[in-house]
Write a protein that holds these residues in place. Structure first.
Motif, PDB file in Angstrom:
ATOM      1  N   SER A 231       8.141 -12.686   1.300  1.00  0.00           N
ATOM      2  CA  SER A 231       8.530 -11.438   1.962  1.00  0.00           C
ATOM      3  C   SER A 231       7.540 -11.117   3.070  1.00  0.00           C
ATOM      4  CB  SER A 231       8.549 -10.293   0.946  1.00  0.00           C
ATOM      5  OG  SER A 231       7.295 -10.218   0.291  1.00  0.00           O
ATOM      6  N   ASN A 233       5.118  -8.130   4.580  1.00  0.00           N
ATOM      7  CA  ASN A 233       4.455  -6.971   3.990  1.00  0.00           C
ATOM      8  C   ASN A 233       3.556  -6.260   4.988  1.00  0.00           C
ATOM      9  OD1 ASN A 233       5.029  -7.472   0.886  1.00  0.00           O
ATOM     10  ND2 ASN A 233       4.512  -9.453   1.805  1.00  0.00           N
TER      11      ASN A 233
ATOM     12  N   VAL B 104      -1.219  -4.373  10.462  1.00  0.00           N
ATOM     13  CA  VAL B 104      -1.449  -5.757  10.039  1.00  0.00           C
ATOM     14  C   VAL B 104      -0.387  -6.098   9.000  1.00  0.00           C
ATOM     15  CG1 VAL B 104      -3.037  -7.375   8.923  1.00  0.00           C
ATOM     16  CG2 VAL B 104      -3.931  -5.626  10.491  1.00  0.00           C
ATOM     17  N   ILE B 105       0.238  -7.231   9.168  1.00  0.00           N
ATOM     18  CA  ILE B 105       1.346  -7.646   8.301  1.00  0.00           C
ATOM     19  C   ILE B 105       1.040  -9.044   7.767  1.00  0.00           C
ATOM     20  CG2 ILE B 105       3.831  -8.182   8.260  1.00  0.00           C
ATOM     21  CD1 ILE B 105       2.564  -6.107  11.104  1.00  0.00           C
ATOM     22  N   ILE B 106       1.381  -9.280   6.497  1.00  0.00           N
ATOM     23  CA  ILE B 106       1.283 -10.644   5.946  1.00  0.00           C
ATOM     24  C   ILE B 106       2.651 -11.068   5.442  1.00  0.00           C
ATOM     25  CG2 ILE B 106       0.200 -12.189   4.274  1.00  0.00           C
ATOM     26  CD1 ILE B 106      -2.113 -10.318   4.000  1.00  0.00           C
ATOM     27  N   SER B 107       3.102 -12.228   5.893  1.00  0.00           N
ATOM     28  CA  SER B 107       4.286 -12.852   5.303  1.00  0.00           C
ATOM     29  C   SER B 107       3.823 -13.937   4.350  1.00  0.00           C
ATOM     30  CB  SER B 107       5.151 -13.483   6.397  1.00  0.00           C
ATOM     31  OG  SER B 107       5.849 -12.488   7.094  1.00  0.00           O
ATOM     32  N   HIS B 110       5.536 -12.956  -2.581  1.00  0.00           N
ATOM     33  CA  HIS B 110       5.279 -11.554  -2.966  1.00  0.00           C
ATOM     34  C   HIS B 110       4.002 -11.411  -3.803  1.00  0.00           C
ATOM     35  CE1 HIS B 110       9.490 -11.388  -2.089  1.00  0.00           C
ATOM     36  NE2 HIS B 110       9.910 -11.704  -3.281  1.00  0.00           N
ATOM     37  N   VAL B 113       0.644 -12.278  -2.054  1.00  0.00           N
ATOM     38  CA  VAL B 113       0.210 -11.235  -1.111  1.00  0.00           C
ATOM     39  C   VAL B 113      -0.311 -10.018  -1.888  1.00  0.00           C
ATOM     40  CG1 VAL B 113       0.950  -9.663   0.730  1.00  0.00           C
ATOM     41  CG2 VAL B 113       1.798 -12.015   0.702  1.00  0.00           C
ATOM     42  N   VAL B 117      -4.030  -8.265  -1.623  1.00  0.00           N
ATOM     43  CA  VAL B 117      -4.251  -6.822  -1.415  1.00  0.00           C
ATOM     44  C   VAL B 117      -5.213  -6.282  -2.481  1.00  0.00           C
ATOM     45  CG1 VAL B 117      -3.087  -4.565  -1.537  1.00  0.00           C
ATOM     46  CG2 VAL B 117      -2.105  -6.409  -0.159  1.00  0.00           C
ATOM     47  N   LEU B 122      -7.469  -3.070  -0.807  1.00  0.00           N
ATOM     48  CA  LEU B 122      -6.564  -2.191  -0.059  1.00  0.00           C
ATOM     49  C   LEU B 122      -5.753  -1.407  -1.083  1.00  0.00           C
ATOM     50  CD1 LEU B 122      -5.371  -4.772   2.614  1.00  0.00           C
ATOM     51  CD2 LEU B 122      -6.797  -2.772   3.049  1.00  0.00           C
ATOM     52  N   LYS B 123      -5.261  -0.219  -0.699  1.00  0.00           N
ATOM     53  CA  LYS B 123      -4.586   0.644  -1.678  1.00  0.00           C
ATOM     54  C   LYS B 123      -3.337  -0.036  -2.251  1.00  0.00           C
ATOM     55  CE  LYS B 123      -5.999   5.282  -0.449  1.00  0.00           C
ATOM     56  NZ  LYS B 123      -5.657   6.453   0.350  1.00  0.00           N
ATOM     57  N   ARG B 124      -2.390  -0.319  -1.395  1.00  0.00           N
ATOM     58  CA  ARG B 124      -1.144  -0.961  -1.816  1.00  0.00           C
ATOM     59  C   ARG B 124      -0.392  -1.373  -0.561  1.00  0.00           C
ATOM     60  NH1 ARG B 124       2.907   2.984  -0.961  1.00  0.00           N
ATOM     61  NH2 ARG B 124       1.992   5.054  -0.811  1.00  0.00           N
ATOM     62  N   ILE B 125       0.643  -2.189  -0.755  1.00  0.00           N
ATOM     63  CA  ILE B 125       1.490  -2.551   0.376  1.00  0.00           C
ATOM     64  C   ILE B 125       2.268  -1.300   0.796  1.00  0.00           C
ATOM     65  CG2 ILE B 125       3.525  -3.925   1.010  1.00  0.00           C
ATOM     66  CD1 ILE B 125       2.300  -6.068  -1.004  1.00  0.00           C
ATOM     67  N   HIS B 126       2.374  -1.067   2.093  1.00  0.00           N
ATOM     68  CA  HIS B 126       3.028   0.151   2.586  1.00  0.00           C
ATOM     69  C   HIS B 126       4.548  -0.011   2.651  1.00  0.00           C
ATOM     70  CE1 HIS B 126       4.482   3.057   5.581  1.00  0.00           C
ATOM     71  NE2 HIS B 126       3.435   3.806   5.245  1.00  0.00           N
ATOM     72  N   THR B 127       5.007  -1.101   3.293  1.00  0.00           N
ATOM     73  CA  THR B 127       6.441  -1.342   3.459  1.00  0.00           C
ATOM     74  C   THR B 127       6.689  -2.839   3.295  1.00  0.00           C
ATOM     75  OG1 THR B 127       6.469   0.429   5.116  1.00  0.00           O
ATOM     76  CG2 THR B 127       8.439  -0.934   4.965  1.00  0.00           C
ATOM     77  N   ARG B 128       7.780  -3.172   2.631  1.00  0.00           N
ATOM     78  CA  ARG B 128       8.090  -4.599   2.415  1.00  0.00           C
ATOM     79  C   ARG B 128       9.490  -4.907   2.914  1.00  0.00           C
ATOM     80  NH1 ARG B 128       7.094  -7.265  -3.312  1.00  0.00           N
ATOM     81  NH2 ARG B 128       5.088  -7.755  -2.333  1.00  0.00           N
ATOM     82  N   GLU B 129       9.624  -6.102   3.483  1.00  0.00           N
ATOM     83  CA  GLU B 129      10.938  -6.588   3.910  1.00  0.00           C
ATOM     84  C   GLU B 129      11.286  -7.827   3.091  1.00  0.00           C
ATOM     85  OE1 GLU B 129      13.251  -6.533   7.982  1.00  0.00           O
ATOM     86  OE2 GLU B 129      11.406  -7.669   8.129  1.00  0.00           O
TER      87      GLU B 129
END
Lengths: 251, 216
Positions: A231, A233, B104-107, B110, B113, B117, B122-129
């Motif tokens: 995915s 992220n 900053v984005i990481i592909s 799941h 990643v 984090v 880091l707190k948590r993933i903000h948005t996921r696609e």
């Protein structure tokens, strides 16, 4: 893309580089030796062949493109900046900057339907088939997206008439919908899929809730889809950070 | 767009495949992104990327890395590819400390990643696609083994015919695996194409494929 038949030696080394198999070797009328022939209907104007530098005689050249054919280059060549957004590429910032822009909020999902991907290419008749179906559901197509830009009527999903005759390596239809409406979007998309002459990849995004859950997941599964194990992220490192009720620091 | 999202492959192979991106947010930081983006790329370069590029300039297989960095503008997308989780962990620690204020984005996988984090704090993933796969006229797609290569460039700049051609060239001893992987990687101008993974995939496919297409 064009080839200068006087310079071309017919070696065929550029043929494998073409993503849409628009190249072959043959003899032009009145031209004695074998030369490269580019099928201009198939050519997506992506520019890969020219950038590869594979031609030993510099026989390829990019002619100046006018609309509507220019749309092929805009949607196929990633190095071309789409003037309406000022950003290269085929879509919008989508989730990439969501912590800054607040585009996708709790209770909503971002949907991307990338026609022609991976590597098959798409006619814009197929693109219109999908935009019309989605428009009937009342979705709001994303600003700054080339497909949205080339719509004649966003309420019907009709594209500009001269654009419909074109094709490109891919084209992303993007919109955001409420989670309540997402099941209907997925159902309608499944219904119209057999009518399409190409493939598409489908992506759905949402904000991660403070408890770590993603409310789109059960909706996706209920609709009969399986998510791939990888995915994209957004880590939330951008400023200014967009906060809404329910997030850290917001009552 | 979703350039880095729909990569295909086995879990074992995708565990060595990460794309780290940054881009400007229109109307928010697109007046200052250029300088931040240059810093982002300099930090990325310290952590052994296997590819690295700017969508407006090209990747470092074709353009000198310093030139890629020098040409970063306020409105662009930067993409850096890694083949090691540990390198991405170290990178993210540096990016967290630098606090550039850009997205900053990481592909990647799941769970991998998510573990990165956690390790970085880091707190948590903000948005996921999520990718929901490919649909429609699936018979138009090339073989899955070819898709493993071609989907490493979301813009479809790596032709399926080129993948087959490179396999044939390697089988005939005309190219090394590295040269074939880099030839494909140069087509993906953004820097998403994982040349080390491509080299591994070529090695795996050499014994499986028969060169039954024209050799140029």
């Amino acid at each position: 893309m064009q080839v200068d038949a006087e310079k071309c030696v017919g070696c065929g080394q550029c043929i494998p580089f073409c993503p849409v198999d628009a190249r072959s070797l043959g003899r032009l009328p009145g031209h004695g030796r074998v030369t490269l022939i580019i099928d201009s209907d198939r050519c997506a104007e992506c520019g890969v062949c020219l950038r590869s530098g594979i031609c030993p005689t510099d026989a390829m050249y990019q002619e100046a493109l006018e609309m509507p054919r220019l749309i092929r280059a805009i949607l196929s060549d990633p190095l071309i900046e789409f003037k309406a957004t000022g950003v290269p590429g085929r879509g919008t910032e989508e989730i990439k900057t969501n912590e800054i822009t607040g585009r996708i909020r709790f209770g909503y999902a971002g949907v991307g339907i990338e026609m022609g991907r991976p590597g098959v290419s798409t006619s814009w008749e197929d693109v219109q088939e999908v935009t019309r179906a989605m428009a009937k559901l009342g979705v709001g197509f994303c600003e700054g997206n080339p497909v949205t830009h080339f719509m004649a009527d966003r309420n019907t999903g009709d594209l500009e008439p001269d654009v419909v005759k074109e094709k490109s390596l891919s084209a992303i239809i993007e919109f955001d919908v409420s989670l309540e409406k997402l099941p209907e979007v997925l159902r309608v998309l499944q219904e119209i899929t057999p009518q399409l002459e190409t493939v598409y990849t489908l992506e759905v995004s949402c904000k991660v809730h403070p408890d770590g859950t993603l409310p789109v997941l059960p909706i996706i599964e209920q609709a009969g889809y399986t998510v791939l194990p990888n995915s994209k992220n957004n880590l939330g490192m951008g400023r200014p950070r967009f906060r809404e009720p329910g997030e850290e620091g917001v009552a | 767009m979703t350039h880095s999202l729909h990569r295909r492959g086995s879990r074992e192979s995708l565990e060595k495949d990460f794309v780290v991106l940054s881009c400007s947010a229109k109307g928010f930081n697109d007046n200052v992104f250029g300088q931040k983006g240059k810093e982002f790329l300099r930090i990325c370069l310290r952590h052994h990327p296997v590819n690295f590029g700017d969508m407006k300039t090209g990747n470092f297989l074709s353009v000198d890395p310093e030139e890629v960095i020098a040409r970063v503008s306020n409105t662009t997308i930067l993409e850096v590819t890694y083949d090691s989780k540990q390198d991405v962990v170290e990178l993210m620690r540096d990016l967290k400390e630098a606090d550039l204020g850009v997205s900053v984005i990481i592909s990647g996988l799941h769970d991998v990643v998510e573990d990165i984090v956690r390790q970085v704090g880091l707190k948590r993933i903000h948005t996921r696609e999520y990718s929901l796969g490919t649909h429609g006229r699936l018979e138009l797609l090339p073989e899955y083994e070819v898709l493993e290569f071609t989907t490493m460039c979301g813009h479809a700049m790596v032709a399926s015919g080129l993948v087959k051609h490179m396999i044939a060239q390697c089988k005939l001893g005309r190219r090394s695996l590295r040269d074939a992987a880099v030839t494909m990687g140069k087509c993906c101008s953004c820097g998403n194409f994982n040349v080390n993974r491509a080299q591994d995939l070529l090695a795996r496919n050499l014994g499986l494929w028969v060169a039954d297409w024209p050799i140029y």
